[in-house]
Design a protein around this motif. Sequence first.
Motif, PDB file in Angstrom:
ATOM      1  N   PRO A 126       9.074  -8.948 116.117  1.00 28.74           N
ATOM      2  CA  PRO A 126       7.979  -9.554 116.506  1.00 28.74           C
ATOM      3  C   PRO A 126       7.584 -10.571 115.333  1.00 28.74           C
ATOM      4  O   PRO A 126       7.088 -11.721 115.739  1.00 28.74           O
ATOM      5  CB  PRO A 126       6.740  -8.611 116.667  1.00 28.74           C
ATOM      6  N   SER A 127       7.893 -10.174 114.154  1.00 31.15           N
ATOM      7  CA  SER A 127       7.657 -11.132 113.168  1.00 31.15           C
ATOM      8  C   SER A 127       8.455 -12.500 113.222  1.00 31.15           C
ATOM      9  O   SER A 127       8.072 -13.728 113.078  1.00 31.15           O
ATOM     10  CB  SER A 127       7.725 -10.405 111.768  1.00 31.15           C
ATOM     11  N   THR A 129      10.055 -13.355 115.821  1.00 27.19           N
ATOM     12  CA  THR A 129       9.620 -14.074 117.219  1.00 27.19           C
ATOM     13  C   THR A 129       8.281 -15.123 117.079  1.00 27.19           C
ATOM     14  O   THR A 129       8.354 -16.076 117.213  1.00 27.19           O
ATOM     15  CB  THR A 129       9.131 -13.207 118.270  1.00 27.19           C
ATOM     16  N   ARG A 130       7.279 -14.708 116.257  1.00 32.03           N
ATOM     17  CA  ARG A 130       6.203 -15.659 115.637  1.00 32.03           C
ATOM     18  C   ARG A 130       6.672 -16.435 114.912  1.00 32.03           C
ATOM     19  O   ARG A 130       6.355 -17.816 115.232  1.00 32.03           O
ATOM     20  CB  ARG A 130       5.127 -14.716 114.729  1.00 32.03           C
ATOM     21  N   LEU A 133       8.370 -19.376 117.338  1.00 24.86           N
ATOM     22  CA  LEU A 133       7.425 -19.645 117.803  1.00 24.86           C
ATOM     23  C   LEU A 133       6.553 -20.878 117.081  1.00 24.86           C
ATOM     24  O   LEU A 133       6.231 -22.123 117.620  1.00 24.86           O
ATOM     25  CB  LEU A 133       6.280 -18.910 118.602  1.00 24.86           C
ATOM     26  N   THR A 134       6.182 -20.555 116.001  1.00 27.00           N
ATOM     27  CA  THR A 134       5.736 -21.529 115.268  1.00 27.00           C
ATOM     28  C   THR A 134       6.293 -22.665 114.766  1.00 27.00           C
ATOM     29  O   THR A 134       5.853 -23.954 114.727  1.00 27.00           O
ATOM     30  CB  THR A 134       5.098 -20.697 113.835  1.00 27.00           C
ATOM     31  N   ASP A 140       1.998 -21.807 116.711  1.00 24.98           N
ATOM     32  CA  ASP A 140       1.669 -20.390 115.965  1.00 24.98           C
ATOM     33  C   ASP A 140       1.022 -19.590 117.145  1.00 24.98           C
ATOM     34  O   ASP A 140      -0.231 -20.133 117.415  1.00 24.98           O
ATOM     35  CB  ASP A 140       1.001 -20.628 114.704  1.00 24.98           C
ATOM     36  N   PRO A 141       1.209 -18.400 117.495  1.00 26.02           N
ATOM     37  CA  PRO A 141       0.240 -17.568 118.373  1.00 26.02           C
ATOM     38  C   PRO A 141      -1.010 -17.009 117.750  1.00 26.02           C
ATOM     39  O   PRO A 141      -1.647 -16.691 118.236  1.00 26.02           O
ATOM     40  CB  PRO A 141       1.288 -16.603 119.250  1.00 26.02           C
ATOM     41  N   ASP A 144       1.369 -11.242 115.342  1.00 29.91           N
ATOM     42  CA  ASP A 144       2.817 -10.814 115.704  1.00 29.91           C
ATOM     43  C   ASP A 144       2.792  -9.638 116.634  1.00 29.91           C
ATOM     44  O   ASP A 144       3.929  -8.880 116.648  1.00 29.91           O
ATOM     45  CB  ASP A 144       3.875 -10.671 114.365  1.00 29.91           C
ATOM     46  N   LEU A 149       1.478 -12.506 120.587  1.00 23.10           N
ATOM     47  CA  LEU A 149       2.478 -13.373 120.948  1.00 23.10           C
ATOM     48  C   LEU A 149       2.475 -13.755 122.514  1.00 23.10           C
ATOM     49  O   LEU A 149       2.576 -15.029 122.634  1.00 23.10           O
ATOM     50  CB  LEU A 149       3.749 -12.500 120.863  1.00 23.10           C
ATOM     51  N   GLY A 152      -0.847 -16.007 123.087  1.00 17.64           N
ATOM     52  CA  GLY A 152      -0.705 -17.103 122.343  1.00 17.64           C
ATOM     53  C   GLY A 152       0.189 -18.259 123.299  1.00 17.64           C
ATOM     54  O   GLY A 152      -0.324 -19.398 123.209  1.00 17.64           O
TER      55      GLY A 152
END
Length: 301
Positions: A126-127, A129-130, A133-134, A140-141, A144, A149, A152
């Motif tokens: 998940p980190s 993934t964040r 995305l960022t 940035d949602p 994480d 996520l 966001g």
Amino acid sequence: MRAKALVGRCPGTSGTREIASAPTLDDALQRLATTPYARYTRTAAGLHHAQRAVSATLLWHLRVLAGWLPRAGVRLLVPLAAGFEIANVASRLTALDGRRTESGTEPYRLGALETAWRNLERAGTPSETRAALTASPWGDPGGDTPWALVTGMRMAAVRRTAVAVQPARRWAQGRAVLLAAREVFVYHRSLAEPVLRDAARLLGSRAMAAATYEEFRERLPLTAHWVLVDIDIPGELWRAEARWWRAVQADGAALLREGRYGPPAIVGAVALLSVDAWRTRAALESAVRGGRPREVFDALV
């Protein structure tokens, strides 16, 4: 003309009412055999796969539209197809969390309509993934966790649509209302700062600072308040959701009726294709329940 032809082949309200009345899912799928949804639904097993097949048909139609358009037109479609990338990420996060996913579920194939899926697909946590995305147009949602996520991304999709697709700005505002109201006043979750910022751009900071649902509804701008008219409690947001879809249908039909070449006609076609897919998925669920809860289906459409 091609966009109108795509829309014209859909079952429409009368067709989906017939599907909703089917006594079993198999009967409903047989009634879909003469529609464009047959491309994917003919091998569907179970409600989940049948509904996903309907969504896959919608995505295929959007990709067909993209293939007919110049590059600028494709950029117009990308925010409107954002829900498929969000669904891919949500499914990916479920797998990363070790939870069981629906068997046979593969990511939607986005083609030219993807925003950052190739990078998101490679994210192993998940980190990561964040971080992906960022570094993308998603932004940035604000967290994480799987919820942060996906939430966001959903609000970012609203923001991107409002900015890039002017004919759809009213729908984007309505979607922001529904998303914020459901998260804050139904699930009682605190929105991350980037999500609040995106929502405030469309709904105003006063609405997003509201402590109660009643205050939230009263503080909405006139361009967004229509979604919650007569929706007195958060538990009735499903009615607001149905109202939103009806507005998308009415506005989309008006845009397509203009018959002019350009963004409004394409946005109108996407709206009507999306409404038909949503309605068809609801009809399939009605059929699974024996075709009896027609009054609920009629309330939705």
